[in-house]
Design an enzyme around this catalytic site. Structure first.
Site, mmCIF file in Angstrom:
data_model
loop_
_atom_site.group_PDB
_atom_site.id
_atom_site.type_symbol
_atom_site.label_atom_id
_atom_site.label_comp_id
_atom_site.label_asym_id
_atom_site.label_seq_id
_atom_site.Cartn_x
_atom_site.Cartn_y
_atom_site.Cartn_z
ATOM 1 N N VAL A 184 0.839 -1.205 0.000
ATOM 2 C CA VAL A 184 0.000 0.000 0.000
ATOM 3 C C VAL A 184 0.872 1.253 0.000
ATOM 4 C CG1 VAL A 184 -1.751 1.303 1.254
ATOM 5 C CG2 VAL A 184 -1.924 -1.179 1.103
ATOM 6 N N GLU A 190 5.858 4.487 6.917
ATOM 7 C CA GLU A 190 6.333 3.445 7.812
ATOM 8 C C GLU A 190 5.635 2.162 7.400
ATOM 9 O OE1 GLU A 190 8.721 3.377 9.948
ATOM 10 O OE2 GLU A 190 9.188 5.497 9.722
ATOM 11 N N CYS A 199 4.611 -3.709 14.364
ATOM 12 C CA CYS A 199 5.723 -3.673 13.418
ATOM 13 C C CYS A 199 7.073 -3.896 14.086
ATOM 14 C CB CYS A 199 5.724 -2.363 12.643
ATOM 15 S SG CYS A 199 5.850 -0.892 13.674
ATOM 16 N N GLN A 233 -6.830 -12.341 9.275
ATOM 17 C CA GLN A 233 -5.538 -12.458 9.931
ATOM 18 C C GLN A 233 -5.373 -13.830 10.573
ATOM 19 O OE1 GLN A 233 -2.850 -10.067 10.062
ATOM 20 N NE2 GLN A 233 -1.888 -11.978 10.684
#
Length: 497
Positions: free
Chosen positions: A248, A266, A300, A347
């Site tokens: 993205v 990020e 992350c 997920q």
């Protein structure tokens, strides 16, 4: 704690919030609905509908950009004391209602309640920090080699900022982007994740209740392909700050090139923790467990790649397995739960696919890696441990965003560094060792943005720069004093007298 299944309206400090009615977009300083609504559910209990929201449209975003561009010019000229007051007010209102807001995060993001409340507190700290930065903005006077010429260097806001944020830190990430944007005199258009709209709505309600001029801050719910693309392609949006996937992020970059939009991206990560033979075993296990499994591995800075030298390999695996099997997976609203559910079924299914893939690639599944049934129907997953992994395996190359760790055996420090750097990412990483020389060497050898020595790879402080290398980050660092690099532009003024 309050029972959030009951209708409840927060009224305090010039603040009124009700998420039990459809949540509107904040467009051009006004709260507006649309022709289309969507719901978000509680991943701990899919029978619990957390909120309903109106989807923003292309027209909404276009109108907002136009209006935000106009009002930004007056906000840029506002006094630094007003900016300080606005940001402090936001922080106060977050802290005044931290338990309630934490419960909202727990319900819609599946984050254990203690972590969720801590996130509210941390978010308030960002607003307080940048309230101080607003009155601490610096310029410079410099001498010129020419006679009777002075030079002044000043920093000005860049204009309209599009803020696109993920679901895993649904309040903290918007906070550390919005706070500096406002502190430095920009206007903001927030596009939050559709998984976590309620806490974004709450933050928008708080911001709208302050003395911030109408239209300087806007909120638009909806699909990234509508909201994000419109922001990226508009010549009246001067900057986009984004946290999300590499795919993205790259698409945003491509779509914004014609408008020459300033970008701060990020993106993905694949973080490693090295454990050397001389490591304290308790420190190693504690850091590895927290890094791999806190927040269900859905952040992350999580470390899913554990690189262990051969002398401590067996001892580490035994101690790690004993510790991880004591972890409690359960409803995020239960104070005893250490790990909540995956954010959604997509997920959870991805986690299970990675378990299957790891086994097919030849790693040994020691424990975990299964869908779990609890008292409520949700997307629960048992933390998984692979051993005998290889760096080339996809489970050790791709960002899984899952509570899955894989241990890789290496001969020595040099091989460990090779394995750590063997990735397209470079966000965070660490080493557990009592060897001072190796510690000092590691901080230079690791091709990453955040270096942890005898600490988990996750857990960054608010007042220091944050960002990575390689495919993890693009643009200037986030948070701290370095935020001005993105949210302002430098102007050099020459004065002849």
């Amino acid at each position: 704690m309050k029972n959030l299944n009951q209708n409840e309206i927060i009224k305090s400090n010039n603040l009124e919030i009700n998420i039990n009615e459809p949540m509107k977009n904040l467009i051009c300083g006004e709260w507006k609905g649309s022709d289309e609504t969507a719901q978000n559910i509680n991943p701990s209990d899919i029978a619990d509908i957390v909120s309903t929201y109106y989807k923003g449209s292309y027209e909404h975003v276009s109108q907002t950009i136009e209006f935000a561009s106009k009002v930004q010019k007056s906000w840029a000229k506002s006094s630094i004391s007003l900016r300080e007051e606005v940001l402090k007010d936001i922080a106060i209102k977050l802290l005044d209602n931290k338990d309630y807001f934490g419960e909202i995060i727990a319900r819609e993001a599946g984050k254990p309640i203690k972590e969720a409340i801590d996130e509210v507190v941390k978010s308030a700290e960002f607003f307080n920090y940048f309230a101080a930065e607003a009155i601490r903005m610096k310029g410079a006077f410099m001498d010129s080699p020419r006679d009777n010429v002075d030079i002044e260097v000043i920093h000005e806001p860049i204009g309209v900022i599009g803020v696109i944020t993920p679901w895993n830190y649904p309040l903290a990430i918007p906070a550390w982007k919005i706070a500096p944007a406002l502190a430095y005199g920009n206007s903001v258009i927030l596009k939050p994740s559709s998984n976590t709209p309620a806490i974004a709505y709450i933050l928008a309600k708080i911001i709208d209740s302050t003395k911030l001029p109408k239209g300087v801050f806007s909120l638009t719910f909806g699909q990234g392909g509508v909201i994000g693309d419109t922001l990226a392609q508009s010549k009246k949006v001067q900057g986009i700050t984004f946290t999300g996937s590499v795919a993205v992020g790259k698409e945003l970059a491509k779509k914004s090139i014609d408008s020459m939009t300033k970008l701060q991206l990020e993106m993905g990560s694949k973080n490693s923790l090295i454990i050397l033979d001389d490591a304290d075993i308790n420190t190693a296990v504690e850091a590895s467990i927290k890094g791999a499994y806190n927040a269900n591995g859905q952040k992350c800075t999580s470390c899913s790649k554990l690189i262990v030298t051969e002398g401590i390999y067996e001892e580490f695996i035994s101690a790690f397995k004993n510790k991880m099997q004591s972890l409690v997976v359960g409803n995020a609203m239960n104070p005893s739960s250490q790990i909540g559910p995956c954010i959604d079924k997509k997920q959870l299914d991805a986690n299970l696919e990675y378990i299957k893939l790891g086994q097919e690639e030849g790693a040994t599944l020691v424990c975990g890696g299964e869908a779990i049934k609890t008292d409520t129907q949700g997307f629960y997953f048992s933390p998984a441990l692979f051993v005998d992994g290889k760096s080339s395996m996809r489970i050790n190359q791709e960002e899984m965003f899952a509570a899955i760790a894989c241990v890789i055996k290496v001969k020595d420090y040099d091989e460990a560094i090779e394995v750590l750097n063997d990735t397209e990412f470079g966000l965070s990483g660490g080493i557990i060792t009592n060897d001072l020389k190796k510690s000092m060497q590691f901080k230079h050898d690791a091709e990453i943005g955040n270096v942890m020595i005898n600490l988990p790879t996750a857990g960054m402080d608010n007042h220091v720069p944050f960002g990575g290398r390689k495919s993890s980050s693009y643009g200037s660092r986030e948070k701290s004093y370095t935020a001005s690099d993105f949210y302002t532009t430098t102007k050099t003024v020459y004065i002849k007298y």
